[in-house]
Design an enzyme around this catalytic site. Structure first.
Site, mmCIF file in Angstrom:
data_model
loop_
_atom_site.group_PDB
_atom_site.id
_atom_site.type_symbol
_atom_site.label_atom_id
_atom_site.label_comp_id
_atom_site.label_asym_id
_atom_site.label_seq_id
_atom_site.Cartn_x
_atom_site.Cartn_y
_atom_site.Cartn_z
ATOM 1 N N SER A 140 -16.401 -7.001 -3.316
ATOM 2 C CA SER A 140 -15.560 -6.461 -2.190
ATOM 3 C C SER A 140 -16.002 -5.355 -1.660
ATOM 4 C CB SER A 140 -14.335 -6.439 -2.289
ATOM 5 O OG SER A 140 -13.275 -5.971 -1.164
ATOM 6 N N GLU A 165 -33.567 1.442 0.420
ATOM 7 C CA GLU A 165 -34.539 0.822 -0.406
ATOM 8 C C GLU A 165 -34.169 0.633 -1.667
ATOM 9 O OE1 GLU A 165 -38.840 2.726 -1.729
ATOM 10 O OE2 GLU A 165 -37.036 4.172 -1.735
ATOM 11 N N ARG A 216 -33.517 5.801 1.420
ATOM 12 C CA ARG A 216 -33.644 5.458 -0.317
ATOM 13 C C ARG A 216 -32.423 4.770 -0.500
ATOM 14 N NH1 ARG A 216 -38.216 5.877 0.869
ATOM 15 N NH2 ARG A 216 -39.138 8.021 0.525
#
Length: 148
Positions: free
Chosen positions: A115, A92, A89
């Site tokens: 960074s 995703e 997830r």
């Protein structure tokens, strides 16, 4: 038993964590750093200094060799596309929102990156009547690309 790689030390830590009922926040308190960074270090993504490694070694009853492995710079972020549902997830989220995040950062800061070295992460539970939420705050230094 000889240890052949850092992943074996991670497995030793995870096994001891379960058998001893150790919480990551307690390890972080002993080490003196955030729970997010300390957990990443214990999972093989950060390098511990000698003092930090010895504290982790004591807490998880690691061998001297395992403590030495904790002080070696790891290969970070290896593994490809995750299959664990929670990790997937997060992958995703970056897949769906990554382009927008990139555009908005460039619009606000210019051409550069956020960074992951000068970085902090804070994970908190956020109570909600419809079901508790995961609140993650990522803060990374902006590093502009330079012309040469």
């Amino acid at each position: 038993m000889m240890i052949s790689n850092r992943d074996e030390v991670t497995q030793m830590i995870l096994s001891a964590k379960v058998s001893k009922g150790i919480k990551w926040k307690d390890v972080a308190t002993e080490v003196g750093l955030s729970k997010e960074w300390t957990t990443a270090a214990c999972l093989g993504q950060m390098t511990l200094n000698k003092e930090q490694a010895e504290i982790v070694g004591r807490m998880f009853e690691l061998t001297d060799e395992a403590v030495a492995w904790l002080q070696i710079v790891p290969s970070k972020g290896t593994g490809g596309i995750p299959t664990d549902p929670l990790l997937y997830r997060l992958y995703e989220i970056v897949s769906v929102y990554g382009g927008s995040i990139k555009e908005l950062i460039h619009e606000e800061f210019g051409d550069g990156i956020m960074s992951a070295i000068d970085f902090s992460l804070d994970i908190q539970r956020e109570p909600d009547p419809k079901g508790d939420r995961v609140n993650m705050v990522m803060s990374g230094k902006f590093l502009p690309y330079k012309s040469y």
